[in-house]
Design a protein around this motif. Sequence first.
Motif, PDB file in Angstrom:
ATOM      1  N   ILE A   1     -63.011  -8.543   0.679  1.00 43.74           N
ATOM      2  CA  ILE A   1     -63.651  -8.613  -0.632  1.00 43.74           C
ATOM      3  C   ILE A   1     -63.649 -10.049  -1.159  1.00 43.74           C
ATOM      4  O   ILE A   1     -62.657 -10.758  -1.051  1.00 43.74           O
ATOM      5  CB  ILE A   1     -62.875  -7.725  -1.638  1.00 43.74           C
ATOM      6  N   GLU A   2     -64.764 -10.444  -1.744  1.00 38.79           N
ATOM      7  CA  GLU A   2     -64.826 -11.762  -2.386  1.00 38.79           C
ATOM      8  C   GLU A   2     -64.334 -11.634  -3.827  1.00 38.79           C
ATOM      9  O   GLU A   2     -64.759 -10.746  -4.551  1.00 38.79           O
ATOM     10  CB  GLU A   2     -66.267 -12.282  -2.405  1.00 38.79           C
ATOM     11  N   ILE A   3     -63.444 -12.512  -4.226  1.00 39.00           N
ATOM     12  CA  ILE A   3     -62.960 -12.475  -5.610  1.00 39.00           C
ATOM     13  C   ILE A   3     -63.126 -13.855  -6.249  1.00 39.00           C
ATOM     14  O   ILE A   3     -62.248 -14.706  -6.165  1.00 39.00           O
ATOM     15  CB  ILE A   3     -61.487 -12.024  -5.694  1.00 39.00           C
TER      16      ILE A   3
ATOM     17  N   VAL B   1     -60.822 -16.503  -3.261  1.00 38.93           N
ATOM     18  CA  VAL B   1     -60.624 -15.540  -2.186  1.00 38.93           C
ATOM     19  C   VAL B   1     -61.961 -15.116  -1.557  1.00 38.93           C
ATOM     20  O   VAL B   1     -62.794 -14.504  -2.224  1.00 38.93           O
ATOM     21  CB  VAL B   1     -59.896 -14.283  -2.713  1.00 38.93           C
ATOM     22  N   ASN B   2     -62.146 -15.508  -0.311  1.00 36.64           N
ATOM     23  CA  ASN B   2     -63.307 -15.103   0.503  1.00 36.64           C
ATOM     24  C   ASN B   2     -64.671 -15.534  -0.037  1.00 36.64           C
ATOM     25  O   ASN B   2     -65.697 -15.230   0.578  1.00 36.64           O
ATOM     26  CB  ASN B   2     -63.327 -13.579   0.711  1.00 36.64           C
TER      27      ASN B   2
END
Lengths: 399, 250
Positions: B88-90, B142-143
């Motif tokens: 997951i992109e955060i 994140v990502n």
Amino acid sequence: MTVLTDIFKSTLPPPTRKSERWKYSPIAKLLNSNLSTDSSVIDSVFSNEIAPNPVEGLEAYRLVFRNGRFDSFLSDLPIAKGVICMPLSEVSVEDAPEFKNTYSKTEWVGELNESYHQDGMFLKIDRNIKLDRPVLIHHLTDGKDVASFPRHFVRVEEGGEVDVVVWSSATKNSSGMYNGILEASIAPNATLMLEKICNEDGEVYHFSHENIIQERDSKFKMHTFTVKGHWVRNELEIISQGKGTDSVFNGAFLPTGNEHVDNHTIMDHTSTDGTSSELYRGIMYGNSTGVFNGKIFVRQDAQRTNAFQQNTNIVADRGASINAKPELEIYADDVKCSHGCTVGQFDLDALFYLKSRGIDEKAAKALLVEAFLADVISNVPSAELREEIMKIYTERHGW
Amino acid sequence: MLKIKNLHAKVGDNEILKGLNLDVKPGEIHAIMGPNGSGKSTLAAVLAGREAYEVTNGTVELDGTDLLDLEASDRAREGVFLAFQYPIEIPGVSNLNFMKAAVNAKLAHQGQPPIKAKDFLAKVKECSSLVELDGRLSERSVNEGFSGGEKKRNEIFQMAILEPKLCILDETDSGLDIDALRVVSKGVNAMRSPDRAFIVITHYQRLLDHIIPDFVHVLSNGIIVKSGGKELALELEAKGYDWIKEEQNA
């Protein structure tokens, strides 16, 4: 104590739900209260609950108002070459500023302010003067059914620069109405930064209206934080009157309980080559209600305008809601405008991802909230202010 | 280490796992293969504690602890790690802060003080070089904006940082080119140890050329229908799944 018996006999009628601008922010309860302005003697104790300087560590000049009246004892005015800063009540008749906002003529709230205003700040920054510290206006509401009507005036001359913080607080037993107007005009190449924070206990109906006029190549940067407030309406109107102006206005609101927060903004591009960037983020907790209405006008002559608007809302709890409405009116043909408006929930995938690494739900939500607010809060010029705002949000929501 | 007994799980009204049994001992690598829709990813999600899945019957124990009774975050602190099929992109949460919060959550769970900044950075350096993750990526959100390969390497990076007991890899090979597959596998192999176990979910034999399993299980229609050694994967690769279905029907 002056009882405002004629408050509802103003020329303009109080807004009702029939008016689009007030549809989601009814004020019926306020209209049933018996408001008075405070005319008691200002005593030496400011408040047992609230410090005169609400932001720990912030080095700023300070103007303190209690229930709308200037408290010279607790204030610390700047004494600097090219800077005039004083309570409006002390400005001589010939130097008195002429307020140009139409709000006082067209809206009930504005008219009340015009009729009853007690005091406010007069700030004038001369050519190429940059004030070394921010000017903090701290307004305290203290008492039952108190109405106060501050009115501030800011003029930044060519090439000048100033940072103004308007902080309002209220004690736990307070109720009534805060009705403040700030009018500013920014000369060519001048810069005004404005941070407005509402952090009020009690049950005050808070109306504030900023009216900003920008001349050629001027810069305006504003942040509006509704940290705490029973019923808050933030109105901002920016009029870009000269070419090449730059306007940045961001806001964050995280109401909870039965709180109500309304943000109404107008960005009016009337001249060429202006840029504007607007970012408002809200998280609605508990049974709170919210409103966002952002209007952008690009007039026929405002060619090569570049306007951006984003409003992102998270409805965190089942009982909460928000009504969001972006409005763009574009009459020029060579412009770049983009806008986005969303209402959603916490990203469950992101939440699970964080939890799957051992971070508990509360901490995971705190990380997501911090990230959500970062784009708004990171642009506030003063670190102390940023920290204070985050501190209050954190304490309130128990992250 | 991990004991799954008669596990039934559903999403909405759709029953996906229908009485699955699996025993995983420390140090072992179990590969789970099976056709699309057989319940592989559901198994991974149920083990990690995804709320959308409802367990209707059965038990899952990790070293005697009832996993099904724990929140996802508590499972992670007990040593379960899921490498996501789709990480997951955060936006706005930095990879480093994320990992630091995770490490400290685990330490607090064990009654230990938070990790020292110096020790944490040394660990980050060691783990990012293990999966050849660009140092700058660990500082980014994140990502966010990571390529498919970078996302998968970031999963293994996180796994290396958190040192879990039980690692579940959900189709970690999907979307990887040969080089990325090699790097990811190298990271996993470096983490093999006598007290750590792996469940590797995959469609393809090729991952198992790099990560050699001790057992291969075929999941079909919510239960394990066949188990064997690593040679079973080769047989599946050559013959597909139909012969197993036929075997079952016979």
